[in-house]
Structure formats: structure tokens, C-alpha cells
Design a protein around this motif. Structure first.
Motif, PDB file in Angstrom:
ATOM      1  N   GLN A  65       4.048   2.811  -6.934  1.00 35.59           N
ATOM      2  CA  GLN A  65       4.523   4.113  -7.368  1.00 35.59           C
ATOM      3  C   GLN A  65       4.303   4.346  -8.862  1.00 35.59           C
ATOM      4  OE1 GLN A  65       5.453   6.511  -5.094  1.00 35.59           O
ATOM      5  NE2 GLN A  65       4.607   4.830  -3.893  1.00 35.59           N
ATOM      6  N   VAL A  86       1.681   2.630   2.085  1.00 37.56           N
ATOM      7  CA  VAL A  86       1.885   2.354   0.667  1.00 37.56           C
ATOM      8  C   VAL A  86       2.141   3.633  -0.116  1.00 37.56           C
ATOM      9  CG1 VAL A  86       0.746   1.528  -1.421  1.00 37.56           C
ATOM     10  CG2 VAL A  86       0.582   0.196   0.680  1.00 37.56           C
ATOM     11  N   VAL A  87       1.385   4.690   0.189  1.00 36.74           N
ATOM     12  CA  VAL A  87       1.465   5.911  -0.608  1.00 36.74           C
ATOM     13  C   VAL A  87       2.697   6.733  -0.260  1.00 36.74           C
ATOM     14  CG1 VAL A  87       0.322   8.117  -1.127  1.00 36.74           C
ATOM     15  CG2 VAL A  87      -1.017   6.013  -0.985  1.00 36.74           C
ATOM     16  N   THR A  88       2.984   6.900   1.026  1.00 41.81           N
ATOM     17  CA  THR A  88       4.073   7.812   1.411  1.00 41.81           C
ATOM     18  C   THR A  88       5.214   7.135   2.156  1.00 41.81           C
ATOM     19  OG1 THR A  88       2.820   8.449   3.393  1.00 41.81           O
ATOM     20  CG2 THR A  88       2.593   9.855   1.458  1.00 41.81           C
ATOM     21  N   GLY A  89       5.185   5.807   2.303  1.00 52.05           N
ATOM     22  CA  GLY A  89       6.347   5.136   2.831  1.00 52.05           C
ATOM     23  C   GLY A  89       6.162   4.471   4.176  1.00 52.05           C
ATOM     24  N   ARG A  90       7.073   3.555   4.456  1.00 47.99           N
ATOM     25  CA  ARG A  90       7.008   2.753   5.672  1.00 47.99           C
ATOM     26  C   ARG A  90       7.113   3.598   6.935  1.00 47.99           C
ATOM     27  NH1 ARG A  90      11.342  -1.634   5.283  1.00 47.99           N
ATOM     28  NH2 ARG A  90      10.021  -2.274   3.541  1.00 47.99           N
ATOM     29  N   ARG A 142      -0.861   3.717  -8.761  1.00 45.60           N
ATOM     30  CA  ARG A 142      -1.038   4.620  -7.626  1.00 45.60           C
ATOM     31  C   ARG A 142      -2.400   5.307  -7.683  1.00 45.60           C
ATOM     32  NH1 ARG A 142       3.075   7.980  -8.399  1.00 45.60           N
ATOM     33  NH2 ARG A 142       1.876   9.801  -9.024  1.00 45.60           N
ATOM     34  N   ALA A 150       3.684  -3.585   3.497  1.00 47.06           N
ATOM     35  CA  ALA A 150       3.217  -2.498   2.634  1.00 47.06           C
ATOM     36  C   ALA A 150       4.393  -1.719   2.069  1.00 47.06           C
ATOM     37  CB  ALA A 150       2.280  -1.577   3.416  1.00 47.06           C
ATOM     38  N   GLY A 151       5.410  -1.513   2.889  1.00 46.27           N
ATOM     39  CA  GLY A 151       6.599  -0.824   2.412  1.00 46.27           C
ATOM     40  C   GLY A 151       7.347  -1.613   1.363  1.00 46.27           C
ATOM     41  N   ARG A 195       5.694  -1.166  -1.987  1.00 48.96           N
ATOM     42  CA  ARG A 195       5.434   0.228  -2.340  1.00 48.96           C
ATOM     43  C   ARG A 195       5.914   0.568  -3.742  1.00 48.96           C
ATOM     44  NH1 ARG A 195       8.341   5.559  -0.662  1.00 48.96           N
ATOM     45  NH2 ARG A 195       6.736   7.093  -1.171  1.00 48.96           N
TER      46      ARG A 195
END
Length: 219
Positions: free
Chosen positions: A191, A42-46, A196, A183-184, A187
Motif C-alpha cells: 500500500q 494484493v491491490v484491492t484486498g483478500r 504499489r 497476498a492479503g 498487502r
């Protein structure tokens, strides 16, 4: 064809199907690995989440092979080894949780100029997935008590434990792939600066709580 051969084949198929079903049920139970993987996705990507999953599956293979070769039995035989690994694992979870809480606090201070979270190197994401799994001694105790139950009667134990170790990692991977994908997909919502920050606070608190629980629990 000897009469015993179809019977043995049936036993093997039954053992494999039972193991796959049990492995899926185990994968569905949320734990430290789930928290780390979903936070990373979620925070930095799939892509970062997928790399974390690969690290987690490597950890599963490590514990499965350790069970196959009798190494994880040391955790049952040595209280010092178990407690030492337990404290290390708790420290890792608490550190990751505290880091997430600190990032949320920094985000609060810089809300006037919001920025997207920095990309996490794949090596670090992989390492987080691996360490979260390997540093949990309960995974080792579970492996040595879980895998042997499914070895077909009369079959060679070591090769089957290796096979089940690979199957365990594969099943776990199949479970986490759609979770990381979902999750991706969401996302973009996370953001937003406020959302976040809340995510970091919640995920950090969860990781710290899991670490504290692991630290105070006994085998």
C-alpha cells in the motif's frame, strides 16, 4: 462379495488419487489466472482476491463440463473457433495489463496526494477471474485431453468426467486459497505509494506479456 468388486474399487481409488495429484501439479504452474488473482488480492484486498478465485473456478467448471459433453472438441476440430477464442483471450489479458500500467502512471502523477486504491466491485472481480480462464482456449484443449485419461476402465465416461470437473475446480480452489491469504497478509507493504506503483507496473507488464504470448502462439 465378487472378486472383481474390490479390484474395481481399487481402480477407482487409484484413478481419483492420481487425478487429484495431477490436478495439484497443474494448479501450481503459474499462468494468466495466477497473475490476475494475486494482483487482485494484493491491490484491492483478500476478499476481492477470493471472489476472483471463485470466478476462475467457475471457468474451470465450464471447461470441464464442456469436455464432458464434447463441446471443447470443437476447439480441436475448428481452427477458426480456436484462433477466435485465442485472440479474445489475448485481448482481455492485454487490456487488463494496459489498465494496470495506466493506473501506475496515474499514481506517479498523484504521488503528492497518495490515496488507497479504490475498492473493486465483487461482480467485476468475479468477472475478471471467469473471463481470464474461459477466454483461454488452451484450457479447453487441456481439459479434453487431460480429464478422460483418468476415467476408470469400464466406468461410464460422462458421469466421471463431470466428477473430475468438480474435483479439478476444488483442487484449484484449495491451491489458491492459501496464496490469496498470504497476498492479503503482505498487502500492507504494497500500500506504500512507490511499492504499489511498482507492483502495478510489474503485474501490468506480466499480463501484457502473457496476452502477447497467447496471441502469437498456435495450438
Amino acid at each position: 462379495m465378487p472378486l472383481g468388486e474390490p479390484r474395481q474399487t481399487g481402480r477407482v481409488l487409484t484413478s481419483v488419487l492420481a487425478f487429484v495429484g495431477a490436478a495439484f501439479l497443474i494448479a501450481m504452474v503459474p499462468g494468466p489466472s495466477t497473475a490476475v488473482i494475486l494482483r487482485r488480492a494484493v491491490v484491492t484486498g483478500r476478499r476481492s482476491g477470493l471472489v476472483t478465485v471463485l470466478g476462475n473456478e467457475t471457468g474451470i467448471l465450464v471447461w470441464g463440463l464442456a469436455a464432458a459433453f464434447g463441446l471443447s472438441a470443437l476447439l480441436l476440430a475448428s481452427r477458426i473457433a480456436y484462433d477466435g477464442l485465442r485472440i479474445v483471450g489475448a485481448g482481455v489479458l492485454i487490456w487488463m495489463g494496459a489498465r494496470a500500467l495506466w493506473q501506475a502512471r496515474r499514481g506517479t502523477a498523484s504521488d503528492a496526494q497518495p490515496a488507497a486504491p479504490a475498492a473493486v466491485p465483487h461482480r467485476r472481480a468475479y468477472w475478471q477471474g471467469l473471463v481470464t480462464n474461459v477466454a483461454n482456449p488452451k484450457a479447453g484443449v487441456f481439459a479434453i485431453s487431460f480429464l478422460p485419461q483418468f476415467v476408470p476402465h469400464g466406468a461410464p465416461v460422462l458421469p466421471w468426467l463431470v466428477v473430475f470437473s468438480v474435483l479439478w475446480a476444488a483442487v484449484d480452489l484449495l491451491w489458491y486459497l492459501p496464496l490469496v491469504w498470504l497476498a492479503g497478509r503482505v498487502r500492507g507493504v504494497f500500500q506504500r505509494v512507490g511499492v504499489r506503483r511498482r507492483l502495478e507496473q510489474v503485474s501490468g507488464a506480466v499480463l501484457v506479456a502473457l496476452g502477447v504470448r497467447l496471441a502469437v502462439e498456435s495450438a
